[in-house]
Each structure stands twice: as structure tokens, then as C-alpha cells.
Design a protein around this motif. Structure first.
Motif, PDB file in Angstrom:
ATOM      1  N   HIS A   7       0.699  -6.899   9.465  1.00  0.00           N
ATOM      2  CA  HIS A   7       1.656  -5.803   9.317  1.00  0.00           C
ATOM      3  C   HIS A   7       1.113  -4.487   9.881  1.00  0.00           C
ATOM      4  O   HIS A   7       1.745  -3.854  10.718  1.00  0.00           O
ATOM      5  CB  HIS A   7       2.021  -5.617   7.852  1.00  0.00           C
ATOM      6  N   ILE A   8      -0.059  -4.063   9.410  1.00  0.00           N
ATOM      7  CA  ILE A   8      -0.649  -2.794   9.829  1.00  0.00           C
ATOM      8  C   ILE A   8      -2.162  -2.975   9.934  1.00  0.00           C
ATOM      9  O   ILE A   8      -2.753  -3.691   9.126  1.00  0.00           O
ATOM     10  CB  ILE A   8      -0.319  -1.671   8.810  1.00  0.00           C
ATOM     11  N   TRP A  38       0.836  -1.197   0.000  1.00  0.00           N
ATOM     12  CA  TRP A  38       0.000   0.000   0.000  1.00  0.00           C
ATOM     13  C   TRP A  38       0.878   1.257   0.000  1.00  0.00           C
ATOM     14  O   TRP A  38       1.915   1.311   0.656  1.00  0.00           O
ATOM     15  CB  TRP A  38      -0.944  -0.016   1.201  1.00  0.00           C
ATOM     16  N   SER A  39       0.427   2.275  -0.730  1.00  0.00           N
ATOM     17  CA  SER A  39       1.296   3.379  -1.140  1.00  0.00           C
ATOM     18  C   SER A  39       1.871   4.220  -0.009  1.00  0.00           C
ATOM     19  O   SER A  39       2.869   4.909  -0.212  1.00  0.00           O
ATOM     20  CB  SER A  39       0.552   4.294  -2.116  1.00  0.00           C
ATOM     21  N   THR A  52      -5.065  -7.759   2.340  1.00  0.00           N
ATOM     22  CA  THR A  52      -5.863  -7.522   3.542  1.00  0.00           C
ATOM     23  C   THR A  52      -6.417  -8.840   4.065  1.00  0.00           C
ATOM     24  O   THR A  52      -6.687  -9.770   3.298  1.00  0.00           O
ATOM     25  CB  THR A  52      -7.005  -6.539   3.236  1.00  0.00           C
ATOM     26  N   ASN A  53      -6.599  -8.923   5.366  1.00  0.00           N
ATOM     27  CA  ASN A  53      -6.965 -10.189   6.010  1.00  0.00           C
ATOM     28  C   ASN A  53      -8.213 -10.842   5.426  1.00  0.00           C
ATOM     29  O   ASN A  53      -8.307 -12.063   5.326  1.00  0.00           O
ATOM     30  CB  ASN A  53      -7.156  -9.989   7.514  1.00  0.00           C
ATOM     31  N   ASN A  54      -9.208 -10.042   4.998  1.00  0.00           N
ATOM     32  CA  ASN A  54     -10.480 -10.626   4.568  1.00  0.00           C
ATOM     33  C   ASN A  54     -10.460 -11.142   3.131  1.00  0.00           C
ATOM     34  O   ASN A  54     -11.476 -11.628   2.633  1.00  0.00           O
ATOM     35  CB  ASN A  54     -11.607  -9.604   4.719  1.00  0.00           C
ATOM     36  N   ARG A  55      -9.306 -11.078   2.447  1.00  0.00           N
ATOM     37  CA  ARG A  55      -9.230 -11.515   1.052  1.00  0.00           C
ATOM     38  C   ARG A  55      -8.692 -12.933   0.890  1.00  0.00           C
ATOM     39  O   ARG A  55      -8.382 -13.363  -0.223  1.00  0.00           O
ATOM     40  CB  ARG A  55      -8.360 -10.546   0.256  1.00  0.00           C
ATOM     41  N   SER A  56      -8.586 -13.694   1.964  1.00  0.00           N
ATOM     42  CA  SER A  56      -7.985 -15.030   1.889  1.00  0.00           C
ATOM     43  C   SER A  56      -8.745 -15.955   0.942  1.00  0.00           C
ATOM     44  O   SER A  56      -8.131 -16.777   0.239  1.00  0.00           O
ATOM     45  CB  SER A  56      -7.917 -15.664   3.280  1.00  0.00           C
ATOM     46  N   ALA A 106     -13.112  -2.191  10.134  1.00  0.00           N
ATOM     47  CA  ALA A 106     -11.750  -2.477  10.585  1.00  0.00           C
ATOM     48  C   ALA A 106     -11.108  -3.565   9.735  1.00  0.00           C
ATOM     49  O   ALA A 106     -11.765  -4.509   9.292  1.00  0.00           O
ATOM     50  CB  ALA A 106     -11.770  -2.910  12.047  1.00  0.00           C
ATOM     51  N   TRP A 107      -9.793  -3.429   9.511  1.00  0.00           N
ATOM     52  CA  TRP A 107      -9.055  -4.360   8.668  1.00  0.00           C
ATOM     53  C   TRP A 107      -7.643  -4.532   9.202  1.00  0.00           C
ATOM     54  O   TRP A 107      -7.142  -3.700   9.964  1.00  0.00           O
ATOM     55  CB  TRP A 107      -8.988  -3.836   7.219  1.00  0.00           C
ATOM     56  N   VAL A 108      -7.024  -5.626   8.802  1.00  0.00           N
ATOM     57  CA  VAL A 108      -5.609  -5.866   9.098  1.00  0.00           C
ATOM     58  C   VAL A 108      -4.927  -6.195   7.774  1.00  0.00           C
ATOM     59  O   VAL A 108      -5.263  -7.186   7.124  1.00  0.00           O
ATOM     60  CB  VAL A 108      -5.406  -7.037  10.079  1.00  0.00           C
ATOM     61  N   ASP A 109      -4.011  -5.342   7.359  1.00  0.00           N
ATOM     62  CA  ASP A 109      -3.215  -5.628   6.164  1.00  0.00           C
ATOM     63  C   ASP A 109      -1.986  -6.416   6.576  1.00  0.00           C
ATOM     64  O   ASP A 109      -1.349  -6.115   7.593  1.00  0.00           O
ATOM     65  CB  ASP A 109      -2.793  -4.331   5.463  1.00  0.00           C
ATOM     66  N   GLY A 110      -1.674  -7.415   5.786  1.00  0.00           N
ATOM     67  CA  GLY A 110      -0.578  -8.295   6.158  1.00  0.00           C
ATOM     68  C   GLY A 110       0.560  -8.302   5.165  1.00  0.00           C
ATOM     69  O   GLY A 110       0.657  -7.442   4.286  1.00  0.00           O
TER      70      GLY A 110
END
Length: 380
Positions: free
Chosen positions: A147-148, A48-49, A97-101, A286-290
Motif C-alpha cells: 500500500h505505502i 496507520w493514523s 508492515t511487510n516484515n511482520r509476516s 525502509a519498510w512497506v506497509d500493506g
């Protein structure tokens, strides 16, 4: 309360509220292996930028001698499409992002981590667990580490807009009194509209989450959302697609209120601009980027050196002040500037953390159907 709602509430508390609790002691400085320094000396990152500020990149490069080649992106679709086009080659780390598995698993474009080389104990356990549950594509293997993390809520110009209550609303973006002065991202702004529609009786409570069950459930719900949004499209001035677009909208495009990520407006706030961000009354998304390793990654040793820096509390905390998001690394908040705690408290007052909405796992059929609805809205 259904099982789904109960599980979602538990997820809010364990994953996200746990993520903001202070960790433990300061980690030891990253230890650089001679093998990594003796190899090609570079790493190619697709992320992500605004996630890797110049200060972090310089610290990593100076400390390891490894050149960091950074390609910024603005969406999960962009990450997927780039790696599909190269068949998993060209990058050593990407940041889904976590929800894209559910979208990544059938693509077979990732390889598992060697977890013996990942200091996962330095990360909030609830967020680390996402990798061993949602991203355990093969037995005993983990294809994603956190990660974030952050949220999507409402940002506004404090000199030009004031929420009607203690918290803003997703509905503020669509209201006639703000016409021509609002912004959002197509698909998430429409989801926010759906959550607002539930509060005003335009949709049944729980409709937005029911839409994730099946295409049969989704179609009538998103048809209503799309029609409602099209009727109010004239009120939207800017459709953003990345962090810079959000910042520019608030600073230069006349936007007074918008649905945004937390990082860009908080970065503006830190720099002294009259900008505020807060979770809306309907609950922030809410999200978690990995971090994940593409199947064609070549600089393997450098990947694990990068992870050591990403999971160092001091380096992760310093980065917080630049990108404005949150770190899952235990104790990272202790190394952020004085403004971080103040911003966090103001963004999530009262029960706002308890009311966070974790993005549900997103199957490909849902993403494809949603794209059709979004295209209908944007082309109207």
C-alpha cells in the motif's frame, strides 16, 4: 561479504529503488460494481493514523457511495492486539508492515485475497512480490498486498540544527551537544543507536543484523545497545509513538533533531515549516506497509472497491502530498505535487537509496525479547 549482506543489498535495489521508478500510463478510473453499491455500503479500515487523508476518503465515498469508517493506529503491535482481542472481527482491512509476516502467520487472523479482483499489475513488481513470498501462508494464496512505503531516518529543524556532514547520523539523537532537544521511538531508536555504535567501534560491524538470527546472538548485542542507550537517556526529550507525536515534537516541544518516519517531517516541510528529513549516513530503515483482510471481515465486496481506489495512480499520487510517504503504485508520483520530487531527491541524495536498510523479517521471539530491552531502557 556474507550471503546475508549480499541478499540484503539486492533487496535494497530491487524492492526500494524499483519502487521509486516511474510506472507507466494513467490508470482508468475505478469501475464501481453494482453489487458493492447494493450491499451494506460501508467498510471498516484499521490503518496507520495518517495514511488516508480526508481528500482520499471523500473521493472514495463520493465515487462509490460506500461509507469509510477509519480507525487510526500507530504501531504494528496495536494492529495485532486489536485483531487478537476481536478474534479477527470488526475490520475489513488492516495494514501490517511487510516484515511482520512471521508474527501474523501462526495467529490465523487473516484471510487470503481473491487476486482475480486485485489489480496487482498496477503496483511495482518487486513490492508486489512480497505478498507471494513472505505472505503466502497457504499454497497459492496471498494474504498481503502493498500500500505505502517509506523509511525511518533523521528529521531536524533547519533553523536550529545542521548535520556535521552531507547526511545526518543516528548518533545525532544521542549526542551531548543536542541533549534535551531530541526524540525517537523506543525500539527503532535503539536499533539506530546500534547502527551508529557499529561505526564508532562500540559494536562489531553487522551486529545489528546478526541479532535477528537467534536469541543467543541477540542477547549480548542488545544488552550492549541497551546499556549504551540508558547511559545517554537524559539526552532524549520525546519518545514518540505516532505521526502526530513526531510533528508536535518538531513544532512545539523544542526538538531540533530526531529519528522519525519520513512522512511526518516531509508533510511539515510541504506546509512551509523549517523542517528537513534525510536518510542518515548509516542508511535509512525502509519498510512497506500493506493491506490485509482480517478473518472476520464482513464487507468483502467493498474491500475490492477500496483496492481499486488505492491502486489508482491519480488518487494514490494526490495522497502523497498529504501523508508525505511514497506509493508503490506505478505512475503515482506523476500525480503528486511539484514538491514531491524535490523532497525525495533531498531526502535520498547520492547513494542513499543504495544504502537503505530493509527491516528484516521479525519472528515473535525477537519482538518479545526486544520489548524487554526497550522496557528496561524506558523505565531506567
Amino acid at each position: 561479504m556474507s550471503d546475508r549482506i549480499s541478499n540484503r543489498s539486492a533487496s535494497r535495489r530491487s524492492v526500494l529503488k524499483g519502487g521509486v521508478a516511474a510506472g507507466a500510463a494513467l490508470a482508468m478510473p475505478a469501475i464501481i460494481s453494482s453489487k458493492a453499491l447494493a450491499s451494506s455500503g460501508e467498510i471498516n479500515i484499521l490503518m496507520w493514523s495518517d495514511y488516508l487523508p480526508d481528500t482520499f476518503i471523500k473521493t472514495f465515498q463520493d465515487g462509490t457511495g460506500i461509507k469509510l469508517n477509519y480507525t487510526g493506529v500507530g504501531s504494528n503491535e496495536e494492529i495485532i492486539n486489536k485483531l487478537k482481542a476481536t478474534k479477527g472481527r470488526g475490520f475489513d482491512i488492516c495494514s501490517p508492515t511487510n516484515n511482520r509476516s512471521l508474527q501474523w502467520q501462526p495467529l490465523e487472523l487473516l484471510q487470503p485475497f481473491d487476486m482475480s479482483k486485485v489489480e496487482i499489475d498496477k503496483v511495482n513488481p518487486a513490492m508486489a512480490k512480497i505478498g507471494s513470498t513472505d505472505w503466502a501462508f497457504t499454497d497459492g494464496a496471498i494474504y498481503w498486498v502493498p500500500h505505502i512505503w517509506g523509511t525511518e531516518g533523521i528529521a531536524w529543524r533547519t533553523d536550529k540544527f545542521k548535520p556535521a556532514g552531507e547526511l545526518p547520523s543516528y548518533g545525532d539523537v544521542w549526542k551531548d551537544e543536542n541533549a534535551g532537544k531530541t526524540m525517537g521511538r523506543g525500539h527503532s531508536m535503539m536499533l539506530g543507536a546500534g547502527l551508529y555504535m557499529e561505526t564508532i567501534g562500540e559494536l562489531e560491524p553487522g551486529s545489528v543484523w546478526k541479532a535477528y538470527k537467534s536469541i543467543e546472538d541477540m542477547t549480548p548485542i542488545w544488552t550492549k545497545i541497551t546499556d549504551w542507550c540508558i547511559a545517554r537517556k537524559k539526552n532524549i526529550k520525546v519518545l514518540w509513538n505516532d505521526a502526530d507525536t513526531q510533528k508536535n515534537g518538531l513544532l512545539n516541544e523544542g526538538v531540533i533533531v530526531g529519528q522519525t518516519w519520513d512522512g511526518p517531517p516531509l508533510a511539515l516541510k510541504n506546509s512551509g515549516e523549517p523542517v528537513m528529513y534525510a536518510a542518515p549516513v548509516e542508511g535509512a530503515m525502509a519498510w512497506v506497509d500493506g493491506m490485509a483482510i482480517p478473518s472476520g471481515a464482513e464487507n468483502i465486496d467493498q474491500i475490492y472497491e477500496f483496492l481499486k481506489y488505492a491502486y489508482n495512480p491519480e488518487y494514490a499520487g494526490e495522497a502523497i502530498d498529504h501523508h508525505g510517504y511514497n506509493s508503490p503504485v506505478n505512475g503515482a508520483d506523476k500525480f503528486a505535487g511539484a514538491s514531491y520530487a524535490k523532497n525525495f531527491a533531498e531526502a535520498y541524495p547520492g547513494a542513499a537509496l543504495e544504502n537503505l536498510n530493509p527491516w528484516p523479517a521479525e519472528p515473535q521471539w525477537y519482538a518479545d525479547a526486544r520489548t524487554e530491552f526497550v522496557n528496561k531502557f524506558t523505565s531506567a
